[in-house]
Design an enzyme around this catalytic site. Structure first.
Site, PDB file in Angstrom:
ATOM      1  N   GLU A 166       0.816  -1.218   0.000  1.00 44.58           N
ATOM      2  CA  GLU A 166       0.000   0.000   0.000  1.00 44.58           C
ATOM      3  C   GLU A 166       0.852   1.273   0.000  1.00 44.58           C
ATOM      4  O   GLU A 166       0.503   2.254  -0.665  1.00 44.58           O
ATOM      5  CB  GLU A 166      -0.959  -0.005   1.197  1.00 44.58           C
ATOM      6  CG  GLU A 166      -1.912  -1.190   1.256  1.00 44.58           C
ATOM      7  CD  GLU A 166      -2.688  -1.424  -0.036  1.00 44.58           C
ATOM      8  OE1 GLU A 166      -2.923  -0.449  -0.782  1.00 44.58           O
ATOM      9  OE2 GLU A 166      -3.040  -2.582  -0.310  1.00 44.58           O
ATOM     10  N   HIS A 169       1.967   2.100  -3.404  1.00 40.24           N
ATOM     11  CA  HIS A 169       0.950   2.843  -4.159  1.00 40.24           C
ATOM     12  C   HIS A 169       1.103   4.349  -3.953  1.00 40.24           C
ATOM     13  O   HIS A 169       0.920   5.134  -4.894  1.00 40.24           O
ATOM     14  CB  HIS A 169      -0.458   2.420  -3.718  1.00 40.24           C
ATOM     15  CG  HIS A 169      -1.013   1.248  -4.452  1.00 40.24           C
ATOM     16  ND1 HIS A 169      -1.206   1.232  -5.815  1.00 40.24           N
ATOM     17  CD2 HIS A 169      -1.442   0.037  -3.996  1.00 40.24           C
ATOM     18  CE1 HIS A 169      -1.726   0.071  -6.174  1.00 40.24           C
ATOM     19  NE2 HIS A 169      -1.874  -0.686  -5.101  1.00 40.24           N
TER      20      HIS A 169
END
Length: 205
Positions: A166, A169
């Site tokens: 994450e 990202h």
């Protein structure tokens, strides 16, 4: 890893309009790498968010609803995946009783172990593709909670993998980028730990 801006800002008018286009229980559209406009957002660098912004709670709620979509659920989601290039992520904490989902504002990985693990990963933004990605087994992460309080935590195992996926990202890095990166590297087991060494590709004759 790329470094995000050190200061926090409120949402822009366009970001606020996207966030406020639905209620807290409404799903947001998950961006896809197969769309060029979406890919541009997914590969962009995100910036820190001011925890006092009035639209933040709505974004948090809608991201939670999206990652818990019964049709296409996930174990984590980052704000860029719903079109907002801000440093906000949800992570399923497999290392805690009940495996709760928790939200993290402005997370930064400040340390990574030399010990690596390889495991299968997928992504809500990359349909029908999975791959075995090498990740650091243990990380140290700093972040803010919803009240703006700063925390520092050591995370291991699969939960650490989700954090790395994450936070990638947030830096415009997809797990498929990591797979390509791995092709040019060689991993060797030394003293019980996987040590990473760069390996030049052999030229075709």
């Amino acid at each position: 890893m790329l470094v995000t801006q050190a200061y926090s800002q409120k949402f822009t008018r366009d970001e606020r309009a996207l966030i406020e286009s639905g209620k807290g229980t409404d799903l947001m559209r998950v961006l896809q790498v197969t769309d060029n406009a979406d890919l541009k957002v997914l590969e962009a660098q995100s910036t820190d968010i001011d925890y006092k912004d009035k639209s933040l709670q709505l974004l948090i709620d809608r991201m939670y609803a999206t990652v818990n979509d019964t049709v296409n659920p996930g174990v984590g989601i980052a704000a860029p995946q719903v079109g907002i290039n801000r440093n906000v992520i949800w992570v399923m904490r497999f290392d805690k009783p009940g495996e709760p989902f928790e939200v993290y504002l402005n997370p930064k990985i400040t340390w990574r172990s030399k010990l690596m693990r390889k495991g299968a990963e997928g992504c809500l933004s990359i349909p029908d593709i999975r791959g075995d990605v090498l990740r650091n087994y243990t990380i140290q992460i700093t972040y803010q909670d919803r009240e703006g309080k700063r925390h520092q935590e050591i995370v291991e195992g699969f939960t650490a993998v989700i954090f790395q996926h994450e936070t990638d990202h947030l830096n415009g890095i997809l797990f498929t980028h990591r797979l390509t990166e791995q092709e040019a590297k060689h991993y060797t087991l030394i003293n019980g730990e996987v040590q990473l060494y760069l390996e030049e590709r052999l030229r075709r004759q």
